[in-house]
Design a protein around this motif. Structure first.
Motif, PDB file in Angstrom:
ATOM      1  N   PRO A   1       0.793  -1.234   0.000  1.00  0.00           N
ATOM      2  CA  PRO A   1       0.000   0.000   0.000  1.00  0.00           C
ATOM      3  C   PRO A   1       0.826   1.286   0.000  1.00  0.00           C
ATOM      4  O   PRO A   1       0.292   2.356   0.248  1.00  0.00           O
ATOM      5  CB  PRO A   1      -0.761  -0.114   1.321  1.00  0.00           C
ATOM      6  N   TYR A   2       2.137   1.206  -0.315  1.00  0.00           N
ATOM      7  CA  TYR A   2       3.025   2.345  -0.156  1.00  0.00           C
ATOM      8  C   TYR A   2       3.280   3.055  -1.481  1.00  0.00           C
ATOM      9  O   TYR A   2       3.299   2.423  -2.551  1.00  0.00           O
ATOM     10  CB  TYR A   2       4.355   1.890   0.456  1.00  0.00           C
ATOM     11  N   TYR A   3       3.506   4.382  -1.379  1.00  0.00           N
ATOM     12  CA  TYR A   3       3.803   5.167  -2.570  1.00  0.00           C
ATOM     13  C   TYR A   3       5.297   5.452  -2.634  1.00  0.00           C
ATOM     14  O   TYR A   3       6.040   5.176  -1.695  1.00  0.00           O
ATOM     15  CB  TYR A   3       2.990   6.466  -2.566  1.00  0.00           C
ATOM     16  N   LYS A   4       5.724   6.019  -3.727  1.00  0.00           N
ATOM     17  CA  LYS A   4       7.145   6.148  -4.020  1.00  0.00           C
ATOM     18  C   LYS A   4       7.804   7.335  -3.318  1.00  0.00           C
ATOM     19  O   LYS A   4       7.149   8.281  -2.870  1.00  0.00           O
ATOM     20  CB  LYS A   4       7.338   6.298  -5.524  1.00  0.00           C
ATOM     21  N   GLY A   5       9.136   7.255  -3.232  1.00  0.00           N
ATOM     22  CA  GLY A   5       9.923   8.316  -2.625  1.00  0.00           C
ATOM     23  C   GLY A   5      11.378   8.163  -2.993  1.00  0.00           C
ATOM     24  O   GLY A   5      11.715   7.554  -4.016  1.00  0.00           O
ATOM     25  N   TRP A   6      12.257   8.677  -2.114  1.00  0.00           N
ATOM     26  CA  TRP A   6      13.684   8.730  -2.442  1.00  0.00           C
ATOM     27  C   TRP A   6      14.542   7.765  -1.614  1.00  0.00           C
ATOM     28  O   TRP A   6      15.742   7.689  -1.820  1.00  0.00           O
ATOM     29  CB  TRP A   6      14.209  10.153  -2.273  1.00  0.00           C
TER      30      TRP A   6
ATOM     31  N   ASN B   1      -0.200   4.759  -1.208  1.00  0.00           N
ATOM     32  CA  ASN B   1      -0.713   4.806  -2.572  1.00  0.00           C
ATOM     33  C   ASN B   1      -2.148   5.302  -2.602  1.00  0.00           C
ATOM     34  O   ASN B   1      -2.526   6.095  -3.467  1.00  0.00           O
ATOM     35  CB  ASN B   1      -0.623   3.415  -3.198  1.00  0.00           C
ATOM     36  N   ASP B   2      -2.949   4.863  -1.656  1.00  0.00           N
ATOM     37  CA  ASP B   2      -4.340   5.302  -1.586  1.00  0.00           C
ATOM     38  C   ASP B   2      -4.379   6.755  -1.126  1.00  0.00           C
ATOM     39  O   ASP B   2      -3.989   7.073  -0.012  1.00  0.00           O
ATOM     40  CB  ASP B   2      -5.118   4.416  -0.615  1.00  0.00           C
ATOM     41  N   GLY B   3      -4.841   7.645  -1.999  1.00  0.00           N
ATOM     42  CA  GLY B   3      -4.875   9.062  -1.674  1.00  0.00           C
ATOM     43  C   GLY B   3      -3.534   9.746  -1.817  1.00  0.00           C
ATOM     44  O   GLY B   3      -3.261  10.745  -1.147  1.00  0.00           O
ATOM     45  N   ASN B   4      -2.684   9.222  -2.704  1.00  0.00           N
ATOM     46  CA  ASN B   4      -1.360   9.816  -2.867  1.00  0.00           C
ATOM     47  C   ASN B   4      -1.461  11.229  -3.443  1.00  0.00           C
ATOM     48  O   ASN B   4      -2.476  11.618  -4.025  1.00  0.00           O
ATOM     49  CB  ASN B   4      -0.458   8.928  -3.720  1.00  0.00           C
ATOM     50  N   ALA B   5      -0.402  11.994  -3.267  1.00  0.00           N
ATOM     51  CA  ALA B   5      -0.423  13.405  -3.643  1.00  0.00           C
ATOM     52  C   ALA B   5      -0.694  13.608  -5.126  1.00  0.00           C
ATOM     53  O   ALA B   5      -1.414  14.536  -5.514  1.00  0.00           O
ATOM     54  CB  ALA B   5       0.908  14.058  -3.254  1.00  0.00           C
ATOM     55  N   ASP B   6      -0.139  12.745  -5.986  1.00  0.00           N
ATOM     56  CA  ASP B   6      -0.368  12.882  -7.417  1.00  0.00           C
ATOM     57  C   ASP B   6      -1.847  12.731  -7.751  1.00  0.00           C
ATOM     58  O   ASP B   6      -2.396  13.469  -8.575  1.00  0.00           O
ATOM     59  CB  ASP B   6       0.448  11.841  -8.187  1.00  0.00           C
ATOM     60  N   SER B   7      -2.501  11.767  -7.111  1.00  0.00           N
ATOM     61  CA  SER B   7      -3.916  11.519  -7.409  1.00  0.00           C
ATOM     62  C   SER B   7      -4.804  12.657  -6.939  1.00  0.00           C
ATOM     63  O   SER B   7      -5.936  12.792  -7.409  1.00  0.00           O
ATOM     64  CB  SER B   7      -4.367  10.212  -6.750  1.00  0.00           C
TER      65      SER B   7
ATOM     66  N   ASP C   1       3.785  17.441  -1.955  1.00  0.00           N
ATOM     67  CA  ASP C   1       2.412  17.581  -1.492  1.00  0.00           C
ATOM     68  C   ASP C   1       1.906  16.417  -0.638  1.00  0.00           C
ATOM     69  O   ASP C   1       0.699  16.243  -0.471  1.00  0.00           O
ATOM     70  CB  ASP C   1       1.462  17.779  -2.687  1.00  0.00           C
ATOM     71  N   ASN C   2       2.807  15.596  -0.078  1.00  0.00           N
ATOM     72  CA  ASN C   2       2.356  14.635   0.926  1.00  0.00           C
ATOM     73  C   ASN C   2       1.832  15.402   2.133  1.00  0.00           C
ATOM     74  O   ASN C   2       2.290  16.514   2.414  1.00  0.00           O
ATOM     75  CB  ASN C   2       3.503  13.706   1.315  1.00  0.00           C
TER      76      ASN C   2
END
Length: 520
Positions: free
Chosen positions: A314-319, A374-380, A388-389
């Motif tokens: 369920p995780y979104y991307k980063g550095w 991922n659910d509700g990520n800043a891009d979406s 924008d997190n």
């Protein structure tokens, strides 16, 4: 600092806001002399002070202090240097410039507001004036506390400076901490005693009496530990610090959330939500900057610690900064609910799609607290995942109040200390059979280990190590490995202080002195 103090507050600063009460409407440009006339203008100036809390990218003090501790390595990509430099106690000329400028900008704004506030037409509402003064003084104390912990010897200004005062010498730590303590005591006395349940939701994120009292406890323990003192710069005694914490426990209306994992967004549907009964104070963030790099509404630390360049539900991307040391994962008992709620284990969570790529210092472990989802990520949401997190940064939790109170009661009321300690540990294990007995000899070490596990990746560990002494810090932070990228040696000659940016040393025309262990 010369550039910071030479600047003039622009009304456009007031438009860059976070949530609820901070979301003020922009106003037409005005000069500083024509401003500060009405209570609403005073509030806008106060919001400008709060807004400085949101500043920080790769150099957020929360992240930097975790890298410097034994919890994390620098990580990031193979070409990323600065995170590794903080981790390894290496130096670069201006690696801490953003931190220095952030806090002195906030202090400047607070000082301007405090210098102008008597000129505001308050009518008969002196209570509102006292509240704004108390909030501004709390924030000034908060900024100075981070500066003093980070750099040790810093300039102290409590009013806007004239040109002839720009190169004021660094103050002694005792003088800086005296000012911090006096500001926090004022805030604790003047802010209303509204229990958590009575705080309007529109005021979440604003400092309270309880936040001021809790921060007094934190400052007291750090100052007396690090500098081996009996009281907080002659302003707060140990008994008074304990009393402030007792007041939060007895009258603040706060409590522990029933399950530790529910404190964090990664628990998804079971997440108890922000501004819950355990949150004494947090820095508010929102996605509403919507990709505007000139805004600082988002929590930019989150992209730093995100799993590098890939989305793994369920995780979104980063550095990929701050890869978690396996020593921290292994420090938890397998039955401790805090382990899996605090740390992502690529293996244990069966994230088989993970690819190392150019991830540096890969350990198999990443932050779960504050990890973008991922659910509700800043891009979406129409924003940019880099800026924008929007998870709030929780600065003080009720669990911290309990463990600080336990620590301060060790020598006077062991039963009370045990009771506070038990509450935190019982919640972690969801039983009462995993308790450990505090004694006069082992109580401090048990509490410090509990703090390590309870507040992992929340920006407290490095400072907890330093206040126990350089030998304790070095024993914990030093890391030896057959893989050279994981070798870390804490340099005790720095006394745990960071390098003052060379730019500031140069601008002071030789007035500022560099910290020990760092080259000019």
């Amino acid at each position: 600092m010369k550039k910071i103090f030479a600047s003039i507050i622009a009304i456009s600063l007031f438009a860059a806001c976070s949530k609820d009460f901070l979301e003020r409407s922009p106003v037409d440009e005005q000069t500083e002399t024509s401003f500060y006339q009405t209570p609403d203008q005073a509030l806008q100036a106060l919001v400008a002070v709060y807004n400085q809390l949101n500043i920080g990218d790769y150099d957020n003090i929360h992240l930097v202090s975790e890298l410097a501790s034994d919890n994390c390595f620098g990580g990031g990509g193979t070409s990323d240097l600065v995170w590794k430099q903080w981790d390894r106690f290496q130096e670069a000329s201006n690696m801490n410039l953003g931190l220095w400028q952030k806090y002195y900008t906030g202090i400047y704004r607070a000082n301007v507001l405090l210098s102008k506030i008597d000129g505001v037409n308050w009518g008969t509402d002196s209570t509102l004036k006292n509240t704004y003064v108390a909030e501004a003084r709390f924030l000034r104390a908060y900024f100075y506390f981070d500066l003093a912990r980070f750099f040790g010897n810093v300039p102290l200004a409590t009013k806007p400076l004239t040109v002839s005062e720009y190169n004021m010498p660094q103050a002694t730590p005792a003088d800086v901490y005296k000012q911090i303590a006096e500001d926090l005591k004022y805030a604790a006395e003047k802010l209303p005693a509204v229990a958590y349940q009575g705080i309007p939701t529109s005021n979440y994120g604003r400092v309270t009496k309880w936040a001021a009292q809790a921060l007094i406890g934190r400052v007291f323990l750090y100052y007396t530990g690090y500098y081996n003192q009996n009281d907080l710069a002659g302003v707060v005694t140990k008994a008074q610090a304990a009393s402030y914490l007792e007041n939060i426990i007895n009258a603040g209306g706060y409590g522990l959330v029933d399950s530790f994992p529910r404190l964090w967004q990664a628990s998804a549907a079971s997440f108890v939500g922000e501004d819950n009964k355990e949150t004494i104070w947090s820095i508010k963030f929102t996605h509403k900057g919507l990709g505007n790099w000139d805004q600082h509404n988002g929590n930019r630390m989150q992209v730093d610690i995100g799993i590098r360049s890939q989305v793994l539900n369920p995780y979104y991307k980063g550095w990929g900064a701050g890869t978690v040391n396996s020593k921290l994962w292994n420090a938890y008992d397998g039955a401790d609910t805090r382990r899996n709620a605090s740390i992502i284990s690529i293996e244990d969570e069966n994230l088989t799609a993970y690819a190392i790529g150019d991830q540096s210092q890969y350990t198999g472990y990443f932050w779960k607290k504050y990890m973008p989802l991922n659910d509700g990520n800043a891009d979406s949401k129409g924003g940019n995942f880099q800026i924008d997190n929007y998870f709030d940064d929780v600065i003080i939790r009720y669990a911290d109040v309990l463990l600080m109170a336990a620590e301060l009661n060790l020598g006077t009321d062991l039963g009370k200390a045990q009771g506070y300690y038990n509450q935190v540990r019982d919640r972690a294990f969801l039983n009462t059979t995993s308790r450990k007995t505090l004694t006069a000899t082992n109580g401090k070490s048990l509490i410090m280990e509990e703090r390590r596990l309870e507040f992992a990746l929340e920006g407290l560990r490095y400072w907890d190590l330093l206040r126990q002494g350089m030998s304790v810090a070095k024993a914990a932070i030093d890391n030896s490995s057959s893989d050279a990228q994981f070798n870390v040696s804490f340099r005790t000659e720095t006394q745990g202080l960071f390098k003052i940016p060379e730019q500031e040393i140069n601008l002071s025309s030789g007035v500022y002195r560099q910290n020990p262990g760092w080259a000019n």
